[in-house]
Design an enzyme around this catalytic site. Structure first.
Site, mmCIF file in Angstrom:
data_model
loop_
_atom_site.group_PDB
_atom_site.id
_atom_site.type_symbol
_atom_site.label_atom_id
_atom_site.label_comp_id
_atom_site.label_asym_id
_atom_site.label_seq_id
_atom_site.Cartn_x
_atom_site.Cartn_y
_atom_site.Cartn_z
ATOM 1 N N GLU A 1 -5.713 7.926 7.882
ATOM 2 C CA GLU A 1 -5.442 8.526 6.805
ATOM 3 C C GLU A 1 -3.906 8.978 6.991
ATOM 4 O O GLU A 1 -3.214 9.837 7.815
ATOM 5 C CB GLU A 1 -6.361 9.895 6.907
ATOM 6 C CG GLU A 1 -7.868 9.771 6.607
ATOM 7 C CD GLU A 1 -7.932 9.196 5.358
ATOM 8 O OE1 GLU A 1 -7.122 9.531 4.371
ATOM 9 O OE2 GLU A 1 -9.137 8.409 4.876
ATOM 10 N N SER A 2 -3.282 8.652 5.631
ATOM 11 C CA SER A 2 -1.907 8.677 5.613
ATOM 12 C C SER A 2 -1.395 10.271 5.862
ATOM 13 O O SER A 2 -0.201 10.240 6.634
ATOM 14 C CB SER A 2 -1.288 8.032 4.226
ATOM 15 O OG SER A 2 -1.934 8.617 3.288
ATOM 16 N N LYS B 1 -8.873 -9.568 5.595
ATOM 17 C CA LYS B 1 -8.448 -8.824 6.744
ATOM 18 C C LYS B 1 -9.073 -9.436 7.947
ATOM 19 O O LYS B 1 -10.204 -10.177 8.130
ATOM 20 C CB LYS B 1 -9.302 -7.423 6.867
ATOM 21 C CG LYS B 1 -8.782 -6.509 5.679
ATOM 22 C CD LYS B 1 -9.614 -5.234 5.677
ATOM 23 C CE LYS B 1 -9.459 -4.655 4.255
ATOM 24 N NZ LYS B 1 -10.813 -3.738 3.972
ATOM 25 N N CYS C 1 0.844 -1.196 -0.037
ATOM 26 C CA CYS C 1 0.033 -0.122 0.171
ATOM 27 C C CYS C 1 0.946 1.435 0.081
ATOM 28 O O CYS C 1 1.484 1.461 1.062
ATOM 29 C CB CYS C 1 -1.032 -0.082 1.176
ATOM 30 S SG CYS C 1 -1.818 1.382 1.360
#
Ligand SMILES: N[C@@H](CCC(=O)N[C@@H](CS)C(=O)NCC(=O)O)C(=O)O
Length: 229
Positions: free
Chosen positions: A73-74, A47, A20
């Site tokens: 949230e990156s 998952k 990711c």
């Protein structure tokens, strides 16, 4: 990089996935900052129930746990790392340069990310080639004094870390022959793109990126995306 790791004031856990690019932002920041943290790989195709129940009902990586609290949230989790660990110098100390670096990251996502999206998300390799060079040209004026990194820094700061996972995956696809050879030759040899290319190569070779980028697994995933459906 010093051998002694920074011990954070509360334990940090990063729920992540090797493939990711969004999660890689925070993974790179933590690695480059040389801080102690626990890495937890989440299989996105399967998952674990505990992840959805106890960690993030939204099911996305990155998720960062700090003490008993969670962040998602990156852009937020990566900025948190930069704010939490000033000793890692992930933020330019000059406010104007910091603002310029933020603009640089925004413009990368506006102008260069579309080529990434075309190729690596939508499987449209021709689209990637068609958009890449125009995107680089529009982006370049915002990449100020990249010698070797933004603003003359000797290490990538937050803004560059935010874009690094897209740069590394774009180059991996291009250099692995998944994109036509005219595109890879042009990127590697046309002096028009030399400034971007040198910066991109330096970014890909920086310790935080090298230490978090599993080329084999990412290449497999990119090939899967590009396979004819
Ligand atoms: N806007 C999010 C995007 C994160 C994201 O899309 N992560 C993907 C993996 S690359 C994910 O967790 N997908 C699982 C899902 O959506 O169920 C961020 O920046 O953190």
């Amino acid at each position: 990089m010093s051998l002694t790791k920074i011990v954070p004031s509360k334990p940090i856990k990063l729920y992540c996935s090797i493939i990711c690019p969004w999660a890689a932002r925070t993974w790179i920041a933590l690695t480059q900052a040389n801080v102690e943290f626990e890495y937890i790989e989440i299989d996105l195709k399967n998952k674990p129930e505990w992840f959805l129940k106890e960690v993030n009902p939204g099911g996305k990586v990155p998720t960062l746990k700090y003490g008993d609290d969670y962040l998602i949230e990156s852009a937020v989790t990566t900025e948190f790392v930069a704010d939490l660990l000033p000793e890692a110098k992930l933020l330019p100390s000059d406010p104007f340069e910091l603002a310029q670096s933020r603009l640089m990251a925004d413009r990368f996502m506006e102008f260069v990310f579309p080529a990434f999206r075309k190729g690596l998300y939508q499987g449209d390799v021709a689209g990637l080639s068609a958009e890449l060079f125009d995107g680089i040209e529009k982006f370049e004026p915002y990449l100020i004094n990249a010698k070797p990194f933004f603003g003359g820094s000797d290490h990538p700061a937050l803004a560059e870390i935010l874009v690094a996972p897209f740069v590394s995956r774009l180059y991996l696809a291009i250099e692995s022959g998944l994109v036509d050879s005219a595109t890879s030759t042009k990127l590697a040899t046309d002096p028009k793109y030399a400034y971007f290319n040198t910066w991109a190569k330096n970014l890909i070779a920086s310790p935080g990126v090298v230490g978090t980028f599993d080329k084999t697994t990412n290449l497999e995933q990119i090939k899967e995306r590009l396979a004819p459906k």
